[in-house]
Design an enzyme around this catalytic site. Structure first.
Site, mmCIF file in Angstrom:
data_model
loop_
_atom_site.group_PDB
_atom_site.id
_atom_site.type_symbol
_atom_site.label_atom_id
_atom_site.label_comp_id
_atom_site.label_asym_id
_atom_site.label_seq_id
_atom_site.Cartn_x
_atom_site.Cartn_y
_atom_site.Cartn_z
ATOM 1 C CG HIS A 130 -13.695 -10.790 14.831
ATOM 2 N ND1 HIS A 130 -14.290 -9.736 15.482
ATOM 3 C CD2 HIS A 130 -14.095 -11.915 15.479
ATOM 4 C CE1 HIS A 130 -15.013 -10.204 16.502
ATOM 5 N NE2 HIS A 130 -14.922 -11.529 16.513
ATOM 6 C CD GLU A 131 -14.065 -15.409 13.776
ATOM 7 O OE1 GLU A 131 -13.763 -16.122 14.754
ATOM 8 O OE2 GLU A 131 -15.076 -14.678 13.750
HETATM 9 ZN ZN LIG Z 1 -15.668 -12.974 17.824
#
Ligand SMILES: [Zn+2]
Length: 161
Positions: A130-131
């Site tokens: 996600h990051e």
């Molecule tokens: Zn996010």
């Protein structure tokens, strides 16, 4: 040291690939401190520079026992599949079911500029993905079907009213 405001969808900075981090100096240290402070203040488990309005390949996380700073992150290995819900501080924490790889290996530079590699599974592996996506200008909703993406963004818009 201070928490900063969260930049939200559909800000352009969230859709733009970040610039490489080149200076591993005092400024970066204080930026990272602000990022941790912002993440904790918002109850998040990860935060990318894009989310406080900076187009930089940089994120912090404190998730499932893994606390780290990642500059210039890359995912160098993915394996398996996990189900589960995902949300994002920049999309008002509206959650949606999203399949991710079960295991992920991250390669990045730490706060001193030293390159490291770290393998994780489950929630931490989801956080890596996600990051790192944020650093590439990709929000998690881009991985959803158009229908489900509309559901998330309309829920988010309603929340903002
Ligand atoms: Zn996010």
């Amino acid at each position: 040291m201070a928490a900063r405001p969260i930049v939200e969808y559909p800000a352009i900075v969230l859709m733009t690939p970040g610039d490489q981090v080149v200076n591993f100096d005092r400024d970066l240290e204080s930026l990272v401190k602000d990022m941790f402070e912002t993440m904790y203040a918002e109850g998040g488990v990860g935060l990318a520079a894009q989310q406080i309005g900076l187009s930089l390949r940089l994120f912090v996380m404190d998730c499932d026992g893994i606390k780290l700073v990642a500059a210039n992150p890359e995912i160098i290995f993915l394996e398996g599949e996990q189900g589960g819900e995902e949300g994002c501080l920049s999309v008002g924490k509206v959650r949606a079911e999203l399949k991710r790889s079960e295991r992920a290996t991250l390669r990045a530079q730490d706060i001193q500029g030293k390159t490291f590699e770290l393998a994780a599974s489950g929630l931490a592996a989801r956080c890596f993905q996600h990051e790192t996506d944020h650093c590439d200008g990709i929000l998690f909703i881009r991985h959803l079907s158009p229908l489900r993406r509309d559901l998330v963004t309309s829920k988010f818009r309603k929340m903002k009213k």
